[in-house]
Design a protein around this motif. Structure first.
Motif, PDB file in Angstrom:
ATOM      1  N   TYR A 282       0.852  -1.187   0.000  1.00 40.35           N
ATOM      2  CA  TYR A 282       0.000   0.000   0.000  1.00 40.35           C
ATOM      3  C   TYR A 282       0.888   1.237   0.000  1.00 40.35           C
ATOM      4  O   TYR A 282       2.062   1.188   0.394  1.00 40.35           O
ATOM      5  CB  TYR A 282      -0.937   0.013   1.211  1.00 40.35           C
ATOM      6  CG  TYR A 282      -0.230  -0.001   2.547  1.00 40.35           C
ATOM      7  CD1 TYR A 282       0.127   1.184   3.196  1.00 40.35           C
ATOM      8  CD2 TYR A 282       0.083  -1.207   3.166  1.00 40.35           C
ATOM      9  CE1 TYR A 282       0.771   1.168   4.414  1.00 40.35           C
ATOM     10  CE2 TYR A 282       0.729  -1.235   4.397  1.00 40.35           C
ATOM     11  CZ  TYR A 282       1.071  -0.038   5.010  1.00 40.35           C
ATOM     12  OH  TYR A 282       1.714  -0.065   6.229  1.00 40.35           O
ATOM     13  N   GLU A 283       0.338   2.341  -0.479  1.00 36.88           N
ATOM     14  CA  GLU A 283       1.089   3.596  -0.494  1.00 36.88           C
ATOM     15  C   GLU A 283       1.323   4.076   0.932  1.00 36.88           C
ATOM     16  O   GLU A 283       0.423   4.046   1.763  1.00 36.88           O
ATOM     17  CB  GLU A 283       0.328   4.659  -1.294  1.00 36.88           C
ATOM     18  CG  GLU A 283       0.212   4.329  -2.773  1.00 36.88           C
ATOM     19  CD  GLU A 283      -0.491   5.423  -3.556  1.00 36.88           C
ATOM     20  OE1 GLU A 283      -0.791   6.470  -2.934  1.00 36.88           O
ATOM     21  OE2 GLU A 283      -0.738   5.233  -4.761  1.00 36.88           O
ATOM     22  N   GLY A 284       2.539   4.521   1.198  1.00 41.67           N
ATOM     23  CA  GLY A 284       2.928   4.929   2.536  1.00 41.67           C
ATOM     24  C   GLY A 284       3.622   3.837   3.323  1.00 41.67           C
ATOM     25  O   GLY A 284       4.068   4.072   4.454  1.00 41.67           O
ATOM     26  N   MET A 285       3.728   2.647   2.735  1.00 41.22           N
ATOM     27  CA  MET A 285       4.384   1.523   3.396  1.00 41.22           C
ATOM     28  C   MET A 285       5.888   1.785   3.498  1.00 41.22           C
ATOM     29  O   MET A 285       6.514   2.250   2.547  1.00 41.22           O
ATOM     30  CB  MET A 285       4.118   0.248   2.588  1.00 41.22           C
ATOM     31  CG  MET A 285       4.475  -1.034   3.276  1.00 41.22           C
ATOM     32  SD  MET A 285       3.978  -2.447   2.251  1.00 41.22           S
ATOM     33  CE  MET A 285       4.224  -3.800   3.396  1.00 41.22           C
ATOM     34  N   LEU A 286       6.477   1.498   4.643  1.00 43.97           N
ATOM     35  CA  LEU A 286       7.904   1.698   4.836  1.00 43.97           C
ATOM     36  C   LEU A 286       8.693   0.555   4.204  1.00 43.97           C
ATOM     37  O   LEU A 286       8.208  -0.578   4.137  1.00 43.97           O
ATOM     38  CB  LEU A 286       8.233   1.808   6.320  1.00 43.97           C
ATOM     39  CG  LEU A 286       7.623   3.008   7.053  1.00 43.97           C
ATOM     40  CD1 LEU A 286       7.995   2.965   8.531  1.00 43.97           C
ATOM     41  CD2 LEU A 286       8.076   4.316   6.436  1.00 43.97           C
ATOM     42  N   ALA A 287       9.888   0.873   3.749  1.00 40.09           N
ATOM     43  CA  ALA A 287      10.727  -0.129   3.093  1.00 40.09           C
ATOM     44  C   ALA A 287      12.190   0.240   3.310  1.00 40.09           C
ATOM     45  O   ALA A 287      12.520   1.319   3.822  1.00 40.09           O
ATOM     46  CB  ALA A 287      10.401  -0.209   1.599  1.00 40.09           C
ATOM     47  N   GLU A 288      13.060  -0.676   2.908  1.00 35.84           N
ATOM     48  CA  GLU A 288      14.498  -0.466   2.953  1.00 35.84           C
ATOM     49  C   GLU A 288      15.105  -1.036   1.680  1.00 35.84           C
ATOM     50  O   GLU A 288      14.626  -2.049   1.155  1.00 35.84           O
ATOM     51  CB  GLU A 288      15.134  -1.147   4.173  1.00 35.84           C
ATOM     52  CG  GLU A 288      14.772  -0.516   5.489  1.00 35.84           C
ATOM     53  CD  GLU A 288      15.431  -1.243   6.660  1.00 35.84           C
ATOM     54  OE1 GLU A 288      15.785  -0.580   7.649  1.00 35.84           O
ATOM     55  OE2 GLU A 288      15.571  -2.485   6.573  1.00 35.84           O
ATOM     56  N   ILE A 289      16.174  -0.398   1.202  1.00 35.39           N
ATOM     57  CA  ILE A 289      16.875  -0.908   0.031  1.00 35.39           C
ATOM     58  C   ILE A 289      18.372  -0.927   0.300  1.00 35.39           C
ATOM     59  O   ILE A 289      18.883  -0.177   1.143  1.00 35.39           O
ATOM     60  CB  ILE A 289      16.600  -0.062  -1.238  1.00 35.39           C
ATOM     61  CG1 ILE A 289      17.182   1.355  -1.091  1.00 35.39           C
ATOM     62  CG2 ILE A 289      15.127  -0.022  -1.567  1.00 35.39           C
ATOM     63  CD1 ILE A 289      17.161   2.145  -2.381  1.00 35.39           C
ATOM     64  N   SER A 290      19.046  -1.808  -0.423  1.00 36.77           N
ATOM     65  CA  SER A 290      20.499  -1.878  -0.404  1.00 36.77           C
ATOM     66  C   SER A 290      20.950  -2.104  -1.838  1.00 36.77           C
ATOM     67  O   SER A 290      20.421  -2.990  -2.526  1.00 36.77           O
ATOM     68  CB  SER A 290      20.988  -3.011   0.495  1.00 36.77           C
ATOM     69  OG  SER A 290      22.396  -3.120   0.458  1.00 36.77           O
ATOM     70  N   CYS A 291      21.910  -1.288  -2.304  1.00 38.36           N
ATOM     71  CA  CYS A 291      22.310  -1.300  -3.705  1.00 38.36           C
ATOM     72  C   CYS A 291      23.760  -1.734  -3.856  1.00 38.36           C
ATOM     73  O   CYS A 291      24.602  -1.452  -2.990  1.00 38.36           O
ATOM     74  CB  CYS A 291      22.118   0.085  -4.326  1.00 38.36           C
ATOM     75  SG  CYS A 291      20.420   0.689  -4.247  1.00 38.36           S
ATOM     76  N   MET A 292      24.050  -2.398  -4.982  1.00 37.57           N
ATOM     77  CA  MET A 292      25.412  -2.856  -5.257  1.00 37.57           C
ATOM     78  C   MET A 292      26.359  -1.685  -5.480  1.00 37.57           C
ATOM     79  O   MET A 292      27.559  -1.783  -5.207  1.00 37.57           O
ATOM     80  CB  MET A 292      25.409  -3.779  -6.475  1.00 37.57           C
ATOM     81  CG  MET A 292      24.640  -5.069  -6.279  1.00 37.57           C
ATOM     82  SD  MET A 292      24.751  -6.163  -7.705  1.00 37.57           S
ATOM     83  CE  MET A 292      26.494  -6.584  -7.655  1.00 37.57           C
ATOM     84  N   SER A 293      25.836  -0.572  -5.985  1.00 39.47           N
ATOM     85  CA  SER A 293      26.700   0.578  -6.246  1.00 39.47           C
ATOM     86  C   SER A 293      27.099   1.311  -4.969  1.00 39.47           C
ATOM     87  O   SER A 293      28.025   2.127  -4.992  1.00 39.47           O
ATOM     88  CB  SER A 293      26.001   1.560  -7.195  1.00 39.47           C
ATOM     89  OG  SER A 293      24.783   2.008  -6.646  1.00 39.47           O
TER      90      SER A 293
END
Length: 410
Positions: A282-293
């Motif tokens: 849903y919109e407003g949902m919290l998330a986390e990302i990790s990138c190779m760069s």
């Protein structure tokens, strides 16, 4: 592995302690590698069931994906027409601003057309000047024809009066001759007026129209000359740009290069989640990302938009009917992720490959006084297991360089 370890603490470990303490069984005698299944069957079975349930719970309510990328739009640099390069003003990799010159094509043909248009305008202006004298001449011809007509009419009136009085000095033939002369003079006046009208039409209609056409051709030539110089439409970096004077640039076959806008794709990531996560995202949902760069870093994100359609269902009208069975992949739900804190992901280059976790948050629902205790406990459990998924993401972040550089051999 983490889920199995946590579940074993609640199942296998109590079962083992019961066998060891309550029943007095020891390793090497009662508990061996051959009897461990039979002795700890309840704990092992319960651990497997709980592990599968926990993994399902975690990955359903806290979905993850390894398909996260920040798409960016590149602008093809090309002229509007075929041409040969005359001058190049920038180099590959340069940062340019909107309006900067990139390169210029040979403009001999449109410049020749512009010179021809200028000559046509000058010729028409000269014709307009000459037509002024023609107008004066036409007016003088009318005055001359009207004077001759007036003189002939006076002579006719005088001769006709004498003829009606019966004078022997005037014959009927003289009256008829003068009447014919009057008709000729009237025709001459009409011809002079027609000539005057033709000159006026030429000055007021024909020549202005011809001049406007020549001006339009000049504007067309000037536009073609302006188009021979290609300018940057936005701020950005020039990529794959290797033009030299003399190169032939064809907008349909050989573009000049690519302009990557400075702000294209920054701070906006597209994450492809499985279709099973549709009821959860849903919109407003919290998330986390990790990138190779940007290894060893995790960025908090928020879901700002969820694509209304699934790309796998896209089609283009054709002669054959589509068979849904031919779609090998089910397609993904696309969620747009943006940084929770502004400018936090500026150092991540657009196009980076990333992984992401999204976390269900039931904090607002728990404040509802109408919820039952069982419901509250279940929501608390859902929120709590998100910690396990967060730990998995951090473990993946630590292992990503090792897997990429050592284990994969790249």
């Amino acid at each position: 592995m983490i889920e199995f370890f946590l579940c074993s603490l609640l199942t296998i470990l109590p079962d083992y302690l019961y066998r060891r303490i309550a029943q007095g069984k020891r390793w090497g005698t009662d508990l061996t590698l051959f009897t461990v299944w039979y002795e700890l069957r309840w704990g092992i079975t319960s651990c497997l069931i709980l592990t599968v349930s926990l993994i399902t719970l975690i990955f359903y309510f806290h979905p993850s994906t390894t398909s996260v990328i920040s798409y960016f739009r590149a602008i093809t640099v090309m002229p509007e027409a075929l041409g040969r390069v005359e001058a190049v003003y920038v180099r590959n990799g340069d940062f340019v601003k909107a309006g900067d010159k990139l390169f210029k094509l040979n403009a001999d043909k449109p410049e020749a057309a512009a010179a021809t248009a200028h000559a046509s305008i000058a010729e028409i202006d000269a014709t307009i000047t000459v037509s002024g004298a023609e107008l004066d001449n036409a007016e003088a011809v009318i005055d001359q024809a009207e004077a001759a007509l007036e003189q002939t009419e006076d002579e006719f009136d005088r001769t006709n009066t004498l003829f009606e009085r019966g004078s022997s000095a005037v014959s009927e033939r003289d009256v008829e001759r003068l009447q014919n002369v009057i008709d000729q003079r009237e025709a001459a006046v009409e011809a002079a007026e027609a000539g005057l009208k033709a000159v006026k039409n030429k000055i007021e209609i024909q020549l202005p129209a011809q001049r406007a056409s020549a001006v339009a051709r000049l504007a067309e030539a000037d536009t073609a000359i302006a188009k021979t110089t290609v300018y940057a439409s936005v701020d950005g970096h020039m990529e794959q740009f290797a033009l030299f004077p003399g190169d032939l640039v064809n907008p349909f076959v050989r573009p000049a290069g690519v302009l990557v806008p400075a702000d294209s794709g920054e701070n906006r990531f597209q994450a492809a989640f499985g279709q099973l996560t549709g009821p959860v995202l849903y919109e407003g949902m919290l998330a986390e990302i990790s990138c190779m760069s940007r290894p060893f870093k995790i960025y908090p994100m928020v879901v700002t938009q969820i694509q209304d359609v699934i790309p796998a269902g896209q089609f283009r009208a054709q002669e054959q009917l589509l068979d849904p069975a031919n779609n090998a992949k089910p397609g993904s739900i696309i969620a747009i992720l943006e940084p929770l804190y502004p400018d936090q992901t500026e150092l991540i280059p657009p196009g980076s490959k990333c992984v992401a976790n999204a976390y269900t948050n039931n904090h607002d629902k728990l404040d509802d006084p109408t919820l039952s205790s069982t419901r509250k406990l279940a929501l608390h459990a859902v929120d709590a297991v998100g910690l396990v998924h967060a730990a998995i993401l951090r473990l993946q972040t630590l292992m990503m360089p090792v897997q990429t550089l050592v284990l994969s051999g790249h």
